[in-house]
Design a protein around this motif. Structure first.
Motif, PDB file in Angstrom:
ATOM      1  N   GLU A   1       0.839  -1.199   0.000  1.00  0.00           N
ATOM      2  CA  GLU A   1       0.000   0.000   0.000  1.00  0.00           C
ATOM      3  C   GLU A   1       0.875   1.250   0.000  1.00  0.00           C
ATOM      4  O   GLU A   1       1.896   1.312   0.676  1.00  0.00           O
ATOM      5  CB  GLU A   1      -0.915   0.028   1.227  1.00  0.00           C
ATOM      6  N   GLY A   2       0.432   2.243  -0.757  1.00  0.00           N
ATOM      7  CA  GLY A   2       1.086   3.544  -0.723  1.00  0.00           C
ATOM      8  C   GLY A   2       2.234   3.728  -1.688  1.00  0.00           C
ATOM      9  O   GLY A   2       2.777   4.838  -1.782  1.00  0.00           O
ATOM     10  N   ARG A   3       2.627   2.687  -2.424  1.00  0.00           N
ATOM     11  CA  ARG A   3       3.726   2.854  -3.367  1.00  0.00           C
ATOM     12  C   ARG A   3       3.314   3.813  -4.485  1.00  0.00           C
ATOM     13  O   ARG A   3       2.192   3.785  -4.967  1.00  0.00           O
ATOM     14  CB  ARG A   3       4.154   1.515  -3.962  1.00  0.00           C
TER      15      ARG A   3
ATOM     16  N   LEU B   1      -3.015   1.787  -9.437  1.00  0.00           N
ATOM     17  CA  LEU B   1      -2.163   0.592  -9.492  1.00  0.00           C
ATOM     18  C   LEU B   1      -2.348  -0.116  -8.153  1.00  0.00           C
ATOM     19  O   LEU B   1      -1.563   0.054  -7.228  1.00  0.00           O
ATOM     20  CB  LEU B   1      -0.706   0.986  -9.752  1.00  0.00           C
ATOM     21  N   PHE B   2      -3.405  -0.885  -8.072  1.00  0.00           N
ATOM     22  CA  PHE B   2      -3.887  -1.356  -6.775  1.00  0.00           C
ATOM     23  C   PHE B   2      -2.860  -2.237  -6.058  1.00  0.00           C
ATOM     24  O   PHE B   2      -2.298  -3.165  -6.653  1.00  0.00           O
ATOM     25  CB  PHE B   2      -5.184  -2.137  -6.944  1.00  0.00           C
TER      26      PHE B   2
ATOM     27  N   THR C   1      -8.169  -4.274 -11.102  1.00  0.00           N
ATOM     28  CA  THR C   1      -8.450  -4.551  -9.691  1.00  0.00           C
ATOM     29  C   THR C   1      -8.876  -3.287  -8.965  1.00  0.00           C
ATOM     30  O   THR C   1      -9.835  -3.291  -8.176  1.00  0.00           O
ATOM     31  CB  THR C   1      -7.214  -5.157  -9.011  1.00  0.00           C
ATOM     32  N   ALA C   2      -8.192  -2.179  -9.218  1.00  0.00           N
ATOM     33  CA  ALA C   2      -8.550  -0.906  -8.586  1.00  0.00           C
ATOM     34  C   ALA C   2      -9.955  -0.467  -8.987  1.00  0.00           C
ATOM     35  O   ALA C   2     -10.747  -0.025  -8.146  1.00  0.00           O
ATOM     36  CB  ALA C   2      -7.535   0.167  -8.967  1.00  0.00           C
ATOM     37  N   ARG C   3     -10.270  -0.585 -10.263  1.00  0.00           N
ATOM     38  CA  ARG C   3     -11.609  -0.182 -10.716  1.00  0.00           C
ATOM     39  C   ARG C   3     -12.686  -1.040 -10.058  1.00  0.00           C
ATOM     40  O   ARG C   3     -13.770  -0.547  -9.725  1.00  0.00           O
ATOM     41  CB  ARG C   3     -11.696  -0.284 -12.242  1.00  0.00           C
ATOM     42  N   GLN C   4     -12.374  -2.311  -9.860  1.00  0.00           N
ATOM     43  CA  GLN C   4     -13.345  -3.186  -9.202  1.00  0.00           C
ATOM     44  C   GLN C   4     -13.528  -2.795  -7.741  1.00  0.00           C
ATOM     45  O   GLN C   4     -14.663  -2.704  -7.255  1.00  0.00           O
ATOM     46  CB  GLN C   4     -12.872  -4.638  -9.296  1.00  0.00           C
TER      47      GLN C   4
ATOM     48  N   ASN D   1      -0.597   4.943  -4.392  1.00  0.00           N
ATOM     49  CA  ASN D   1      -1.655   3.978  -4.683  1.00  0.00           C
ATOM     50  C   ASN D   1      -2.185   3.393  -3.374  1.00  0.00           C
ATOM     51  O   ASN D   1      -1.551   2.531  -2.768  1.00  0.00           O
ATOM     52  CB  ASN D   1      -1.107   2.894  -5.601  1.00  0.00           C
ATOM     53  N   PRO D   2      -3.349   3.891  -2.931  1.00  0.00           N
ATOM     54  CA  PRO D   2      -3.857   3.508  -1.616  1.00  0.00           C
ATOM     55  C   PRO D   2      -4.520   2.139  -1.625  1.00  0.00           C
ATOM     56  O   PRO D   2      -4.980   1.641  -2.657  1.00  0.00           O
ATOM     57  CB  PRO D   2      -4.891   4.600  -1.324  1.00  0.00           C
TER      58      PRO D   2
END
Length: 286
Positions: free
Chosen positions: A63-65, A108-109, A131-134, A232-233
């Motif tokens: 997370e957070g990258r 970029l999940f 994946t992020a959109r989902q 990217n949270p």
């Protein structure tokens, strides 16, 4: 003792009794089963590897990258020249929302992704964005954004700041509330994570000169949200972004690991900052 002639001894063999023969036969069968079973297992394993290849490797995106960090991680994982994934991101037809203008930052999940011999930078980026959109397209996320008078993209942007600023999961909702309170009060966000993003670094030390840089991500000079997410949270940060903890806080500072102090008093905040500075001096041995 009874003496035997040489001829008698030559033909005197030891034979299993009728009771021992089945046991001997069973032992032979068991040995054959074991040998054949092992051989069969080896053959099946070899056939499986020829048919399906070796088991996939994985790429972990924490997370957070930032997008730049994700690109570098993909390059290393796929053993391609540095910059390959960044170039692929600019050419790939990623299913991004229109308002992001082709910049996948924030989408970029963070997750664990399989990597096989057929994986490419474009296929990995596509997997991450899908994946992020989902996850971010879920009904409760859209409803939470509307409830706070935000677009989903703005909620992702807040979530990225929360992810960068919060020291613990418990602090995420409070950091989110500080952001909302400052936006509502017309105050600049004044958060160092945005300066770090603009300067492409990660540090706890911010100077007065840093706060004067010419950048849209300089939240000391510019009010409102930054033009894009700053990383990217994950889902927890997104939940905090759409459901901030109730409170009147306007300031916070992490004076020591695990000790983040929130307040709506500027005087109290200054005391907390002085304590933070003392701790930093002690830590750095100055």
């Amino acid at each position: 003792m009874v003496n035997e002639s040489p001829d008698t001894r030559r033909h005197h063999w030891t034979r299993p009794t009728w009771r021992g023969r089945p046991a001997l036969l069973a032992g032979v069968v068991l040995v054959l089963v074991l040998v054949l079973g092992i051989a069969t297992a080896v053959l099946l394993l070899l056939a499986n590897q020829r048919m399906f290849g070796p088991p996939p490797r994985t790429l972990v995106i924490p997370e957070g990258r930032r997008a730049s960090q994700v690109y570098a991680a993909v390059d290393r994982s796929l053993d391609v020249p540095p910059g390959t994934t960044r170039k692929a991101a600019g050419k790939a037809d990623l299913a991004l929302p229109p308002e992001v203008k082709g910049n996948p930052e924030g989408y970029l999940f963070p997750a664990t992704y399989p990597v096989t011999s057929g994986t490419t930078p474009t296929s990995l980026l596509t997997y991450m964005v899908d994946t992020a959109r989902q996850r971010f397209g879920a009904d409760h996320v859209a409803a939470g954004a509307r409830r706070n008078h935000l677009s989903v993209y703005q909620a992702v942007t807040i979530a990225s700041i929360v992810q960068a600023e919060a020291g613990t999961t418990d602090d995420m909702g409070k950091v989110s509330r500080v952001i909302y309170n400052r936006l509502a009060s017309g105050m600049p966000l004044q958060m160092d994570s945005m300066l770090n993003y603009a300067l492409r670094r990660s540090t706890l030390d911010t100077t007065a000169d840093d706060t004067k840089i010419d950048s849209a991500y300089n939240s000391y000079e510019h009010k409102g949200l930054p033009p894009t997410p700053i990383g990217n949270p994950g889902e927890q940060a997104m939940e905090a972004a759409i459901s901030p903890t109730p409170g009147r806080w306007l300031y916070f500072v992490t004076v020591a690991p695990g000790d983040t102090r929130f307040t709506d008093s500027y005087a109290e905040h200054l005391r907390n900052v002085r304590e933070f500075n003392r701790n930093r001096l002690e830590t750095n041995g100055n």
